[in-house]
Scaffold this motif. Structure first.
Motif, PDB file in Angstrom:
ATOM      1  N   ASP A  96       0.668  -1.248   0.159  1.00 32.44           N
ATOM      2  CA  ASP A  96      -0.042  -0.123  -0.158  1.00 32.44           C
ATOM      3  C   ASP A  96       0.834   1.122  -0.139  1.00 32.44           C
ATOM      4  N   ALA A  97       2.064   1.228   0.687  1.00 35.43           N
ATOM      5  CA  ALA A  97       2.731   2.421   0.772  1.00 35.43           C
ATOM      6  C   ALA A  97       4.354   2.040   1.331  1.00 35.43           C
ATOM      7  N   PHE A  98       5.147   3.161   1.199  1.00 31.03           N
ATOM      8  CA  PHE A  98       6.608   2.585   1.548  1.00 31.03           C
ATOM      9  C   PHE A  98       6.514   3.144   3.382  1.00 31.03           C
ATOM     10  N   GLU A  99       7.289   2.470   3.975  1.00 35.39           N
ATOM     11  CA  GLU A  99       7.705   3.039   5.332  1.00 35.39           C
ATOM     12  C   GLU A  99       8.863   4.076   5.406  1.00 35.39           C
ATOM     13  N   THR A 100       8.899   4.837   6.074  1.00 33.98           N
ATOM     14  CA  THR A 100       9.790   5.955   6.043  1.00 33.98           C
ATOM     15  C   THR A 100      10.918   5.359   7.298  1.00 33.98           C
ATOM     16  N   VAL A 101      12.183   5.055   6.866  1.00 28.98           N
ATOM     17  CA  VAL A 101      13.276   4.903   8.008  1.00 28.98           C
ATOM     18  C   VAL A 101      14.291   5.457   7.939  1.00 28.98           C
ATOM     19  N   GLY A 173      14.458   7.698   4.417  1.00 28.96           N
ATOM     20  CA  GLY A 173      14.229   7.675   3.113  1.00 28.96           C
ATOM     21  C   GLY A 173      13.231   6.573   3.076  1.00 28.96           C
ATOM     22  N   ASP A 174      12.563   6.277   1.815  1.00 30.84           N
ATOM     23  CA  ASP A 174      11.653   5.064   1.801  1.00 30.84           C
ATOM     24  C   ASP A 174      12.302   3.678   1.888  1.00 30.84           C
ATOM     25  N   ASP A 175      11.592   2.711   2.398  1.00 36.78           N
ATOM     26  CA  ASP A 175      12.042   1.533   2.704  1.00 36.78           C
ATOM     27  C   ASP A 175      11.604   0.598   1.421  1.00 36.78           C
ATOM     28  N   VAL A 176      12.507   0.381   0.337  1.00 31.66           N
ATOM     29  CA  VAL A 176      11.905  -0.255  -0.773  1.00 31.66           C
ATOM     30  C   VAL A 176      12.934  -1.548  -1.025  1.00 31.66           C
ATOM     31  N   ARG A 238      10.321   2.995  -7.081  1.00 31.01           N
ATOM     32  CA  ARG A 238       9.286   3.419  -6.149  1.00 31.01           C
ATOM     33  C   ARG A 238       7.984   2.925  -6.671  1.00 31.01           C
ATOM     34  N   GLN A 239       7.963   1.925  -7.412  1.00 25.80           N
ATOM     35  CA  GLN A 239       6.623   1.351  -7.798  1.00 25.80           C
ATOM     36  C   GLN A 239       5.976   0.497  -6.595  1.00 25.80           C
ATOM     37  N   LEU A 240       4.811   0.584  -6.373  1.00 26.08           N
ATOM     38  CA  LEU A 240       4.405  -0.332  -5.026  1.00 26.08           C
ATOM     39  C   LEU A 240       4.279  -1.786  -5.634  1.00 26.08           C
ATOM     40  N   ASP A 241       4.402  -2.138  -6.873  1.00 23.95           N
ATOM     41  CA  ASP A 241       4.178  -3.594  -7.179  1.00 23.95           C
ATOM     42  C   ASP A 241       5.542  -4.056  -7.646  1.00 23.95           C
ATOM     43  N   PRO A 242       6.212  -4.956  -6.725  1.00 20.56           N
ATOM     44  CA  PRO A 242       7.755  -5.307  -7.046  1.00 20.56           C
ATOM     45  C   PRO A 242       7.552  -6.164  -8.373  1.00 20.56           C
ATOM     46  N   SER A 243       6.529  -6.589  -8.650  1.00 24.02           N
ATOM     47  CA  SER A 243       6.510  -7.588  -9.903  1.00 24.02           C
ATOM     48  C   SER A 243       6.894  -6.356 -11.182  1.00 24.02           C
TER      49      SER A 243
END
Length: 700
Positions: A96-101, A173-176, A238-243
């Motif tokens: 749904d969204a990236f976590e900021t770490v 930053g965003d956890d990707v 930064r796509q939400l779908d890893p595929s």
């Protein structure tokens, strides 16, 4: 920390000369499966390292694919999946969204300039501040390319990838991580004698050849290409779908240690250890004893720039000794031990690396030159129009030529001329459509795909046009949503719009119950469209809203119009706004078996209304209406026809020229916002009926 015995080449049967035929999965015990999974994971990691880091693979691609598939089969059959497994590189469920770490250590920017004088001033400052130090006499610089990609932090604990984080604001930053695991050159597990804890900085990028190939595919699918490799990389990671990330060609170079449990004394020593751990570094690292050597390195890299398969926009000069770095310290924005010597922007002249052919809604083929990114009027350009086959021949332009690029009206880039010939002859235009393989026909200087609505590129554009303001004005069906629906294989024809189901829509990323319900309501309201709107929505070449309105008034029913176009096209020439060319286009459109089948499928869901052939009154002359949502007793199309029959305009979007926005059930929010922004009166259905009654008009 050293690798286990089963990872050694001589103990792992899947490293050298591995088998590609295996026992049936059902014949294995759980213990045998677990053992083979460990061996296969170790082998796949080793093959990844040799391929991505060493550039020296020892197995063929097919063999690697067989080992990877076997590992995947065993993990699935015996429930042995693990976050560190190489099979995670195929992606996973969308998030749904990236976590900021927070970063392990600050990821600061770097001071930079394109002037040699500023580089020398950096050297003078460094030597001045280290003058009292033991490092002043043996100062050495490490010179590296300045990658033009996306900088990220990669954290390993006990050799296992723990997380990957975008640079963000330098502090967090965003956890990707899930996306990073899909990149082949990101090791899930380090090799050799690695530190217990390691945080490294790397640059994720899209290789230039892969970028051009990916852009070519996007253009041929009718999608907007990326402006440059960096934008493509940033948009992908930064796509939400890893595929989606797994399907795009990303790579990584590692270039710095942010933090480690076992630090080296120098940056050069760290870089030498990276490949031993499985971390890929560039081949173009050099060492300089003084600033003149560092400047010479930058000049040589500038000459080499176009030969590299990745974008660089300068070089980075770093103090090598780690203690000296600490002495120099940092500002709030950048480390004081490093400086970037930037390249000048490429200006106007650049080579063509490929040519893609874009298929438009009407089937017109437009050749597009894919370029080494170049600065044109302050804008980075990576593609330019070649217009048509005739102009290609006239300019004698081809892949490999160096060309001058200009921008028409500061908007559309185009190839002005060939500056240096790097090829023989000119680009030969394809004889078949690059999307659907249908025959290509020439019409003067233009070329057209004959596939019609059966061509995927034309299909996507046709659906977008069908839903546009010039079509049926279906709110919620823009370019992005149409592409998403087609990619999800929910739409294989325009008619499939009317077979969409709520559950199919809500399963897609970004779709909720409200957006799904709004779209379905829009489609339901469009099952009986005004004839003129339907004729325009079909996207027949040269038949826009004005021409469609004239045809509707002339023929009243779709059946009469279609039959005339098929059998007596000359009769069409008597209609206002229709000449010989348009009449011929109409005839060819309906004579096509593919188009006829697509229209027939559509008519199973849609019943175009009979048009009023009377000229109508002028009671509402000079008024402009926009409709949104569903009306209760009449369709939105019927309401539009009513106001038009009495002299008003019915348009699809709200502007300062709009007089009324009529709002029904489940209205679109965009039009309401636009109405409020333009001070346009918003009326509901009852108020609309009262307004018409004031002019003596009944809505029936």
């Amino acid at each position: 920390m050293p690798a286990a015995d089963e990872n050694a080449e001589d103990a792992n049967p899947y490293v050298r000369d591995p088998p590609t035929e295996f026992e049936p999965v059902d014949d294995l015990s759980a213990a045998d499966a677990e053992r083979d999974v460990e061996l296969l994971r170790a082998a796949v990691r080793e093959h990844d390292r040799r391929y991505y880091v060493e550039n020296d693979p020892i197995v063929a691609d097919r063999t690697y694919d067989a080992l990877f598939a076997r590992l995947q089969d065993l993990e699935d059959a015996f429930d042995l999946s693990h976050p560190d497994s190489p099979t995670r590189s195929v992606g996973g469920e969308p998030i749904d969204a990236f976590e900021t770490v927070e970063h392990v250590a600050p990821m600061l920017s770097i001071d930079q300039s394109g002037e040699a004088a500023d580089v020398r001033e950096f050297d003078e400052r460094v030597r001045r501040e280290l003058r009292a130090s033991e490092h002043a006499d043996d100062l050495q610089y490490v010179c590296e390319p300045k990658f033009d990609g996306v900088s990220m932090e990669f954290v390993y604990e006990d050799g296992s990838l723990e997380r990957a984080v975008t640079r963000g604001d330098g502090r967090e930053g965003d956890d990707v991580t899930r996306n990073a695991r899909t990149i082949g050159s990101v090791p899930q597990q380090l090799h050799g004698d690695y530190p217990e804890f390691l945080a490294v900085r790397g640059e994720v990028y899209m290789p230039k050849d892969a970028f051009q190939a990916h852009n070519r595919e996007r253009i041929e699918r009718g999608e907007e290409p990326f402006a440059n490799p960096r934008n493509a990389t940033a948009g992908t990671i930064r796509q939400l779908d890893p595929s989606i990330v797994a399907d795009r060609p990303l790579e990584v170079f590692y270039f710095d240690v942010l933090e480690a449990s076992d630090l080296e004394d120098s940056h050069s020593a760290e870089l030498e250890r990276f490949p031993k751990w499985g971390l890929r570094v560039t081949d173009h690292i050099e060492y300089a004893d003084d600033i003149d050597e560092a400047i010479d390195y930058r000049d040589r890299m500038l000459e080499l720039r176009d030969d590299l398969n990745y974008e660089i926009d300068g070089t980075v000069i770093k103090v090598d000794d780690r203690e000296a770095r600490e002495e120099l310290g940092r500002t709030a924005r950048h480390d004081r031990y490093a400086f970037a010597y930037k390249f000048p922007a490429r200006a106007e002249v650049t080579p063509i690396v490929d040519v893609a052919v874009q298929v438009g809604r009407t089937g017109r083929l437009t050749p597009v030159a894919l370029l080494e990114p170049v600065d044109v009027g302050g804008v980075t350009v990576s593609r330019a129009s070649l217009h048509n086959p005739e102009e290609i021949a006239e300019k004698n332009v081809n892949v490999g030529d160096t060309v001058r690029v200009q921008r028409a009206g500061d908007v559309i880039p185009y190839v002005e001329e060939v500056v240096e010939k790097g090829s023989e002859g000119h680009y030969e235009f394809p004889e078949a459509c690059p999307v659907c393989d249908s025959a290509v026909e020439r019409d003067g200087p233009m070329a057209f795909c004959t596939g019609g609505l059966a061509c995927d590129a034309q299909l996507r554009r046709s659906i977008e046009y069908y839903a546009s303001d010039d079509g049926l004005d279906l709110e919620g069906l823009g370019e992005k949503s149409v592409r998403q629906l087609v990619d999800a294989e929910l739409l294989e024809s325009v008619a499939d719009l009317y077979e969409l189901e709520r559950e199919e829509l809500t399963d897609l990323e970004g779709w909720g119950e409200t957006s799904a319900e709004n779209l379905l309501s829009e489609l339901e309201a469009a099952r009986e469209p005004p004839l003129a709107d339907f004729c325009s929505a079909l996207g027949i070449p040269h038949v826009g809203p004005t021409t469609a309105r004239e045809l509707a008034r002339e023929f009243a029913t779709f059946e009469a119009f279609r039959e005339t176009a098929e059998t007596e096209p000359e009769r069409l020439e008597g209609v206002d706004d229709v000449g010989e060319t348009v009449a011929q286009q109409l005839h060819e459109f309906f004579a096509s078996d593919k188009n006829a089948a697509a229209v027939d499928d559509l008519l199973e869901h849609v019943s175009p209304q009979e048009a009023d052939t009377d000229a109508g009154g002028e009671e509402l002359e000079e008024l402009t209406f926009v409709f949104t949502g569903s009306l209760s007793d009449v369709t939105r199309g019927e309401a539009q026809e009513t106001v038009e029959a009495h002299g008003a305009n019915a348009t699809g979007s709200v502007s300062g020229n709009t007089d009324y926005l009529v709002v029904g059930e489940s209205p679109g929010q965009t039009k309401r916002d636009d109405a409020e922004a333009n001070d346009v009166p918003i009326v509901d259905e009852d108020e609309f009926r009262e307004l018409l009654a004031e002019y003596g008009i009944a809505l029936e």
